[in-house]
Write a protein that holds these residues in place. Structure first.
Motif, PDB file in Angstrom:
ATOM      1  N   TYR A 104       0.862  -1.176   0.000  1.00  0.00           N
ATOM      2  CA  TYR A 104       0.000   0.000   0.000  1.00  0.00           C
ATOM      3  C   TYR A 104       0.903   1.232   0.000  1.00  0.00           C
ATOM      4  CZ  TYR A 104      -3.877  -2.961   1.705  1.00  0.00           C
ATOM      5  OH  TYR A 104      -4.844  -3.918   1.867  1.00  0.00           O
ATOM      6  N   ARG A 108      -4.671   3.734   1.696  1.00  0.00           N
ATOM      7  CA  ARG A 108      -6.067   3.334   1.513  1.00  0.00           C
ATOM      8  C   ARG A 108      -6.215   2.095   0.628  1.00  0.00           C
ATOM      9  NH1 ARG A 108     -10.271   1.716   2.594  1.00  0.00           N
ATOM     10  NH2 ARG A 108     -12.302   2.461   1.952  1.00  0.00           N
ATOM     11  N   HIS A 109      -5.470   2.017  -0.517  1.00  0.00           N
ATOM     12  CA  HIS A 109      -5.679   0.941  -1.474  1.00  0.00           C
ATOM     13  C   HIS A 109      -4.382   0.171  -1.739  1.00  0.00           C
ATOM     14  CE1 HIS A 109      -8.712   4.098  -2.522  1.00  0.00           C
ATOM     15  NE2 HIS A 109      -9.497   3.045  -2.422  1.00  0.00           N
ATOM     16  N   ASP A 169      -4.291   0.811   5.491  1.00  0.00           N
ATOM     17  CA  ASP A 169      -5.552   1.512   5.249  1.00  0.00           C
ATOM     18  C   ASP A 169      -5.877   2.342   6.489  1.00  0.00           C
ATOM     19  OD1 ASP A 169      -8.085   2.423   4.785  1.00  0.00           O
ATOM     20  OD2 ASP A 169      -8.951   0.475   4.280  1.00  0.00           O
TER      21      ASP A 169
END
Length: 419
Positions: A104, A108-109, A169
């Protein structure tokens, strides 16, 4: 621990399990749905995981449910959705291929997703142990991360190293607090410390944070949630993200007694802030215009008092009955002023005039008496204030007589001024 998994025996889930089994693929109910079932709740989301890769998942679903359209927007991350809702019931679910997430970089993604994984690898990359449980078609529950015992203890704990899960995340920090509030539990000490050491949420959209915040406030223990936001530093980060560092301290006392309505709980939480500051805060978090309006109106009309009936009814006219009732409900939590509600109920039951259109006369009647232009609106407003105090005077003849008296008095005054 209470649980009801009778849904597994009913359509469409039996069809789903059978379709994957016939293709030699594993499929399980996973995550929050299993958690909610163990808590005795009907899941809000039905998430499944499968050994099949995304293209095969899509093919199996298309064959099993030929009359329904697949949802492919999450295919990049291995997720295929399908909506089976009909007139009787809303039923939709998502199936995600077993996956391993590599790295990551945006908080977040994942940059890459590998689908050739096992169910054990799949659950170990998830956020919290209570979301790492999975269930087969027969209702058997499997646990490789300690989620079952944590759920019994009502404890939210990250799977693996908490700082790593939050680095992957950052929205998980907010979800951690929300889950703890929802199950009436606590946050594991190491997990909580990881949030305290790094409460920032850069990389996560404020819209996503606002959704979590809204769920906390309308949940069963909003007071706990906000106290944890304060204690972990997430509240200060929220003020920074919304450019509202000057907002006064939030009010958590009695907030759980406020009806579970988002605007009402926001108004209670932010009651020490000025309407302008609160409006800026809400807009900074991308709340809807309706919520922003409702909260600011509730703050502006927080001191309703039926002893001044003109102001009381004027507030009712400006707010509308639904929002006025919310204001009264907030006031009840704060001071239990029952008389205001008694008066409000009487106004509604007696159909007392509140808006100009409720008057027994209108603009045409006033025009026939010689009023014109702005005078008509001014006289209607004066008549309305008059009947606020004397509702029984809302009769055509009484109103016309009152308007004539005002007209004659004004003409008399003008005559004196011209002498």
């Amino acid at each position: 621990m209470p649980m009801n998994h009778n849904f597994l025996e009913n359509w469409p889930f039996d069809v789903l399990f059978e379709a994957f089994t016939q293709q030699g693929e594993e499929v399980y109910l996973v995550g929050g749905a299993v958690r909610d079932l163990l808590l005795g709740k009907r899941p809000g989301d039905w998430d499944f995981t499968s050994s099949a890769e995304p293209d095969k998942i899509a093919a199996i679903l298309a064959e099993a449910f030929p009359e329904h359209t697949l949802i492919l927007k999450g295919k990049r991350f291995g997720t295929i959705g399908i909506d089976l809702s009909d007139a009787a019931e809303d039923v939709s679910f998502e199936i995600t291929a077993f996956r391993k997430e590599e790295s990551y970089t945006d908080g977040r993604h994942p940059e890459e997703v590998a689908f050739q994984a096992s169910i054990f690898e799949d659950v170990r990359r998830r956020d919290f142990t209570v979301n790492g449980l999975w269930m087969d078609r027969h209702g058997a529950i499997f646990d490789a991360v300690g989620g079952f015992s944590d759920l019994k203890e009502k404890k939210i704990r990250c799977i693996g190293q908490a700082d790593e899960r939050f680095d992957e995340d950052r929205l998980r920090k907010w979800r951690c607090v929300r889950f703890a509030a929802q199950i009436g539990g606590q946050i594991d000490a190491h997990t909580r410390d990881a949030i305290i050491e790094a409460p920032t949420t850069d990389g996560v959209s404020v819209e996503r944070i606002q959704i979590e915040f809204s769920k906390m406030l309308t949940g069963p223990d909003a007071a706990f949630a906000v106290r944890e936001l304060k204690a972990t530093g997430l509240w200060d980060d929220l003020l920074r993200r919304s450019a509202s560092e000057d907002l006064p301290e939030p009010v958590t006392e009695k907030i759980n007694e406020v009806p579970s309505d988002l605007a009402m709980r926001l108004a209670w939480l932010l009651q020490n802030g000025s309407a302008d500051r609160v409006r800026a805060f809400l807009k900074g978090l991308r709340f809807s215009n309706q919520i922003v309006r409702e909260v600011t109106v509730l703050l502006n009309f927080s001191t309703l008092d039926c002893r001044d009936i003109v102001k009381f009814k004027t507030a009712l006219r400006q707010m509308g009955a639904p929002l006025f009732e919310k204001a009264l409900a907030l006031q009840k939590v704060k001071s239990d002023n029952a008389q205001n509600r008694v008066v409000f109920i009487k106004i509604v039951n007696d159909h007392e005039p509140i808006v100009p259109s409720d008057l027994a006369i209108g603009g045409r009647d006033l025009k026939s008496l010689g009023f014109h232009g702005r005078q008509i609106g001014d006289v209607l407003a004066r008549l309305l204030r008059w009947v606020y105090q004397s509702p029984k005077q809302n009769q055509r003849e009484a109103l016309l007589e009152r308007a004539k008296a005002w007209r004659d008095q004004e003409n008399k005054n003008e005559g004196k001024q011209s002498e």
